[in-house]
Scaffold this active site. Structure first.
Site, mmCIF file in Angstrom:
data_model
loop_
_atom_site.group_PDB
_atom_site.id
_atom_site.type_symbol
_atom_site.label_atom_id
_atom_site.label_comp_id
_atom_site.label_asym_id
_atom_site.label_seq_id
_atom_site.Cartn_x
_atom_site.Cartn_y
_atom_site.Cartn_z
ATOM 1 N N PRO A 126 101.195 106.176 -27.223
ATOM 2 C CA PRO A 126 102.476 105.815 -27.828
ATOM 3 C C PRO A 126 102.508 105.980 -29.350
ATOM 4 O O PRO A 126 101.536 105.681 -30.037
ATOM 5 C CB PRO A 126 102.652 104.337 -27.445
ATOM 6 C CG PRO A 126 101.279 103.856 -27.145
ATOM 7 C CD PRO A 126 100.562 105.034 -26.549
ATOM 8 N N ASN A 127 103.665 106.464 -29.798
ATOM 9 C CA ASN A 127 103.997 106.618 -31.218
ATOM 10 C C ASN A 127 103.287 107.783 -31.903
ATOM 11 O O ASN A 127 103.563 108.088 -33.065
ATOM 12 C CB ASN A 127 103.756 105.314 -31.997
ATOM 13 C CG ASN A 127 104.559 104.161 -31.425
ATOM 14 O OD1 ASN A 127 105.777 104.267 -31.321
ATOM 15 N ND2 ASN A 127 103.919 103.085 -31.010
ATOM 16 N N ARG A 135 104.968 108.846 -39.444
ATOM 17 C CA ARG A 135 104.664 107.457 -39.171
ATOM 18 C C ARG A 135 103.565 106.955 -40.111
ATOM 19 O O ARG A 135 102.452 107.491 -40.098
ATOM 20 C CB ARG A 135 104.161 107.412 -37.719
ATOM 21 C CG ARG A 135 103.532 106.160 -37.318
ATOM 22 C CD ARG A 135 102.820 106.310 -35.974
ATOM 23 N NE ARG A 135 102.349 105.004 -35.575
ATOM 24 C CZ ARG A 135 101.350 104.792 -34.771
ATOM 25 N NH1 ARG A 135 100.691 105.805 -34.228
ATOM 26 N NH2 ARG A 135 100.979 103.571 -34.481
ATOM 27 N N TYR A 162 97.930 107.125 -41.407
ATOM 28 C CA TYR A 162 97.628 108.169 -40.422
ATOM 29 C C TYR A 162 97.649 109.589 -40.984
ATOM 30 O O TYR A 162 97.328 110.536 -40.278
ATOM 31 C CB TYR A 162 98.609 108.062 -39.247
ATOM 32 C CG TYR A 162 98.508 106.734 -38.523
ATOM 33 C CD1 TYR A 162 97.330 106.361 -37.885
ATOM 34 C CD2 TYR A 162 99.581 105.834 -38.499
ATOM 35 C CE1 TYR A 162 97.226 105.137 -37.229
ATOM 36 C CE2 TYR A 162 99.491 104.615 -37.844
ATOM 37 C CZ TYR A 162 98.310 104.273 -37.216
ATOM 38 O OH TYR A 162 98.199 103.071 -36.576
ATOM 39 N N ASN A 200 93.295 109.420 -27.438
ATOM 40 C CA ASN A 200 93.801 108.481 -28.435
ATOM 41 C C ASN A 200 94.932 107.721 -27.757
ATOM 42 O O ASN A 200 96.062 108.213 -27.680
ATOM 43 C CB ASN A 200 94.302 109.193 -29.693
ATOM 44 C CG ASN A 200 94.728 108.188 -30.755
ATOM 45 O OD1 ASN A 200 94.802 106.980 -30.491
ATOM 46 N ND2 ASN A 200 95.002 108.669 -31.956
ATOM 47 N N HIS A 258 90.434 107.854 -32.701
ATOM 48 C CA HIS A 258 91.460 107.227 -33.538
ATOM 49 C C HIS A 258 91.454 107.867 -34.912
ATOM 50 O O HIS A 258 90.387 108.133 -35.471
ATOM 51 C CB HIS A 258 91.198 105.727 -33.720
ATOM 52 C CG HIS A 258 91.179 104.987 -32.430
ATOM 53 N ND1 HIS A 258 92.311 104.738 -31.698
ATOM 54 C CD2 HIS A 258 90.147 104.483 -31.715
ATOM 55 C CE1 HIS A 258 91.988 104.084 -30.602
ATOM 56 N NE2 HIS A 258 90.671 103.924 -30.578
HETATM 57 C C1 DQA Z 1 95.425 104.537 -33.530
HETATM 58 C C2 DQA Z 1 94.992 103.103 -33.869
HETATM 59 C C3 DQA Z 1 95.737 102.110 -33.024
HETATM 60 O O1 DQA Z 1 95.351 100.794 -33.374
HETATM 61 C C4 DQA Z 1 97.238 102.237 -33.239
HETATM 62 O O2 DQA Z 1 97.918 101.371 -32.383
HETATM 63 C C5 DQA Z 1 97.714 103.626 -33.091
HETATM 64 C C6 DQA Z 1 96.931 104.699 -33.669
HETATM 65 C C7 DQA Z 1 94.766 105.558 -34.469
HETATM 66 O O3 DQA Z 1 94.718 106.730 -34.099
HETATM 67 O O4 DQA Z 1 94.302 105.217 -35.558
HETATM 68 O O5 DQA Z 1 98.790 103.868 -32.548
HETATM 69 O O6 DQA Z 1 95.041 104.828 -32.201
#
Ligand code: DQA
Length: 146
Positions: free
Chosen positions: A11-12, A19, A24, A76, A102
Site C-alpha cells: 500500500p501507498n 509521497r 522515501y 515491500n 524497505h
Molecule cells: C516502508 C516502511 C513502512 O513502515 C511504511 O509503512 C511504508 C514504506 C518502506 O519502504 O520504507 O509504507 O515499507
C-alpha cells in the site's frame, strides 16, 4: 524453477516519488522497476514488478509466485509489514524465498514500525538504503546468497 523474480509492493507505494520524499526519496516505482529490469536482465533474470493497495492481493501473489516456481520474491509490504499475520503465514506456506525490502529503516522510526511480521518469515531483510534497497536485495538473489 524459473528465472523470474517477483517484486511485490504494498500500500501507498504507487505514490512513491510524491509521497513523503524526505523519507522515501524522489524515485517513482517505475524508475525503480526500470533499474531492476536492467540489473536482472544483465544477469539472465527477469523482473515481474507489481503494486497493490490490498493485503489479500499480496497473499494471492505470494501463492502465485510459489505455484509458478519463481526464483525469489522481493517484498515491500508497506504498512502491512507491521500488521499482517496473513502475510507471515503466506510466506511460511510457500517454499520460494522472500526477501523483505524497505526504503526507509522502520526500526529507527515510530515504535509501531518496529515489529515486522514479514521479517519473521523472510530469509533476509534489506532496509534503509532508499530505492537502492531494492537493488541490493536483487543483487543478493543474483549472487545466489538466497
Ligand atoms: C516502508 C516502511 C513502512 O513502515 C511504511 O509503512 C511504508 C514504506 C518502506 O519502504 O520504507 O509504507 O515499507
Amino acid at each position: 524453477m524459473t528465472n523470474t523474480i517477483l517484486v511485490l509492493n504494498g500500500p501507498n507505494l504507487n505514490l512513491l516519488g510524491l509521497r513523503e520524499p524526505e523519507i522515501y526519496g524522489s524515485d517513482t516505482l517505475d524508475d525503480i522497476a526500470g533499474r531492476l529490469e536492467d540489473q536482472a536482465s544483465a544477469a539472465g533474470f527477469a523482473i515481474d514488478m507489481r503494486q497493490t493497495n490490498h493485503e489479500g492481493m499480496l497473499v494471492d501473489w505470494l501463492h502465485e509466485a510459489n505455484a509458478e516456481g519463481a526464483r525469489a520474491v522481493l517484498l515491500n509490504a508497506g504498512a502491512y509489514t507491521h500488521t499482517s499475520i496473513a502475510l507471515l503465514d503466506a510466506i511460511r506456506a510457500i517454499t520460494v524465498p522472500v526477501v523483505e525490502v524497505h526504503l526507509s529503516d522502520p526500526k529507527t522510526r515510530e515504535e509501531f514500525r518496529h515489529t515486522s511480521y514479514v521479517g519473521m518469515g523472510a530469509v533476509k531483510t534489506v532496509e534503509g538504503h532508499g530505492a537502492k534497497s531494492y537493488e541490493i536485495a536483487l543483487q543478493h538473489v543474483i549472487d545466489g546468497d538466497i
